[in-house]
Design a protein around this motif. Sequence first.
Motif, PDB file in Angstrom:
ATOM      1  N   ARG A  73      -8.320   2.432 -14.048  1.00 15.86           N
ATOM      2  CA  ARG A  73      -7.435   3.367 -13.344  1.00 15.86           C
ATOM      3  C   ARG A  73      -8.133   3.926 -12.106  1.00 15.86           C
ATOM      4  N   VAL A  74      -9.410   4.300 -12.249  1.00 18.97           N
ATOM      5  CA  VAL A  74     -10.178   4.828 -11.119  1.00 18.97           C
ATOM      6  C   VAL A  74     -10.320   3.761 -10.035  1.00 18.97           C
ATOM      7  N   ALA A  75     -10.620   2.526 -10.436  1.00 16.19           N
ATOM      8  CA  ALA A  75     -10.764   1.436  -9.466  1.00 16.19           C
ATOM      9  C   ALA A  75      -9.451   1.188  -8.730  1.00 16.19           C
ATOM     10  N   ASP A  76      -8.346   1.204  -9.476  1.00 20.02           N
ATOM     11  CA  ASP A  76      -7.036   1.027  -8.832  1.00 20.02           C
ATOM     12  C   ASP A  76      -6.755   2.146  -7.837  1.00 20.02           C
ATOM     13  N   LEU A  77      -7.006   3.375  -8.260  1.00 21.74           N
ATOM     14  CA  LEU A  77      -6.752   4.506  -7.364  1.00 21.74           C
ATOM     15  C   LEU A  77      -7.602   4.421  -6.104  1.00 21.74           C
ATOM     16  N   LEU A  78      -8.873   4.069  -6.257  1.00 24.43           N
ATOM     17  CA  LEU A  78      -9.737   3.922  -5.077  1.00 24.43           C
ATOM     18  C   LEU A  78      -9.213   2.827  -4.148  1.00 24.43           C
TER      19      LEU A  78
ATOM     20  N   VAL B 210       5.060   2.027   7.177  1.00 24.03           N
ATOM     21  CA  VAL B 210       5.816   2.990   6.367  1.00 24.03           C
ATOM     22  C   VAL B 210       6.253   2.338   5.055  1.00 24.03           C
ATOM     23  N   LEU B 211       6.704   1.093   5.115  1.00 25.48           N
ATOM     24  CA  LEU B 211       7.107   0.389   3.889  1.00 25.48           C
ATOM     25  C   LEU B 211       5.915   0.211   2.946  1.00 25.48           C
ATOM     26  N   LEU B 212       4.778  -0.168   3.502  1.00 24.13           N
ATOM     27  CA  LEU B 212       3.568  -0.301   2.685  1.00 24.13           C
ATOM     28  C   LEU B 212       3.174   1.041   2.086  1.00 24.13           C
ATOM     29  N   THR B 213       3.305   2.102   2.853  1.00 20.18           N
ATOM     30  CA  THR B 213       2.977   3.440   2.366  1.00 20.18           C
ATOM     31  C   THR B 213       3.856   3.802   1.170  1.00 20.18           C
ATOM     32  N   ILE B 214       5.138   3.499   1.262  1.00 23.24           N
ATOM     33  CA  ILE B 214       6.052   3.790   0.149  1.00 23.24           C
ATOM     34  C   ILE B 214       5.596   3.056  -1.102  1.00 23.24           C
ATOM     35  N   TYR B 215       5.320   1.765  -0.973  1.00 25.52           N
ATOM     36  CA  TYR B 215       4.902   0.984  -2.141  1.00 25.52           C
ATOM     37  C   TYR B 215       3.549   1.440  -2.679  1.00 25.52           C
ATOM     38  N   LEU B 216       2.629   1.778  -1.798  1.00 27.84           N
ATOM     39  CA  LEU B 216       1.323   2.258  -2.264  1.00 27.84           C
ATOM     40  C   LEU B 216       1.452   3.586  -2.996  1.00 27.84           C
ATOM     41  N   LEU B 217       2.313   4.464  -2.520  1.00 25.21           N
ATOM     42  CA  LEU B 217       2.528   5.733  -3.220  1.00 25.21           C
ATOM     43  C   LEU B 217       3.163   5.502  -4.595  1.00 25.21           C
TER      44      LEU B 217
ATOM     45  N   ILE C  84       0.309   4.348  -6.740  1.00 23.81           N
ATOM     46  CA  ILE C  84      -0.572   5.472  -7.074  1.00 23.81           C
ATOM     47  C   ILE C  84       0.063   6.313  -8.181  1.00 23.81           C
ATOM     48  N   ALA C  85       1.351   6.584  -8.055  1.00 22.36           N
ATOM     49  CA  ALA C  85       2.048   7.331  -9.115  1.00 22.36           C
ATOM     50  C   ALA C  85       1.991   6.567 -10.429  1.00 22.36           C
ATOM     51  N   GLY C  86       2.121   5.241 -10.360  1.00 23.63           N
ATOM     52  CA  GLY C  86       2.038   4.423 -11.573  1.00 23.63           C
ATOM     53  C   GLY C  86       0.663   4.466 -12.209  1.00 23.63           C
ATOM     54  N   ALA C  87      -0.377   4.582 -11.387  1.00 20.38           N
ATOM     55  CA  ALA C  87      -1.738   4.668 -11.928  1.00 20.38           C
ATOM     56  C   ALA C  87      -1.949   5.991 -12.662  1.00 20.38           C
ATOM     57  N   PHE C  88      -1.246   7.037 -12.271  1.00 22.39           N
ATOM     58  CA  PHE C  88      -1.339   8.331 -12.956  1.00 22.39           C
ATOM     59  C   PHE C  88      -0.417   8.413 -14.167  1.00 22.39           C
TER      60      PHE C  88
END
Length: 172
Positions: free
Chosen positions: A85-90, A138-145, A148-152
Amino acid sequence: MTTARAWLDHSLRAVCVALFALLVGLVAWQVFTRLVLGQPSAWSEEAARHTFVWVSLIGIAIAVGEKADVIMDFLVERLPRSLQRVADLLAYLATLAFVLYVMVFGGLQQSMLAWSQKNPLLPLSQGQLYLALPIAGVLLTIYLLIHIAGAFSSRYVGHVGTPDEDLEAAAL
């Protein structure tokens, strides 16, 4: 959230297919005018180049959204789930920083600098054509967010090798 994500996924795929069809048409027209008519069309080559950039950048956003992008997780798979999870978040945060700074911020700056610069072959300004970079950012930002939410999330499963990868590893 899942409905909005499904709508975004579907819309981007449709846009990507339409742009790819346009790209094929532009290249076919370019070949036809060059080889059959003997007078190559200058505008179609320029339009094909910009269409290719748009298809590529939107395709990258789709791949990141589906987690189909290139990833080398052979080390991460061996970590405990909490460290995965930490590696994914980083990884997501580093990618997000790059996307926001280079693609969104830098792309907007480049578009604004070139906004009044006329393209000699197309009825669009260079700034309008350069909007591919910040829009894809912006599209990449949406998917990355979303990732990130999925990692939490409590439903985070970590990195699990596929059966084919396990068989290949056993063969070595």
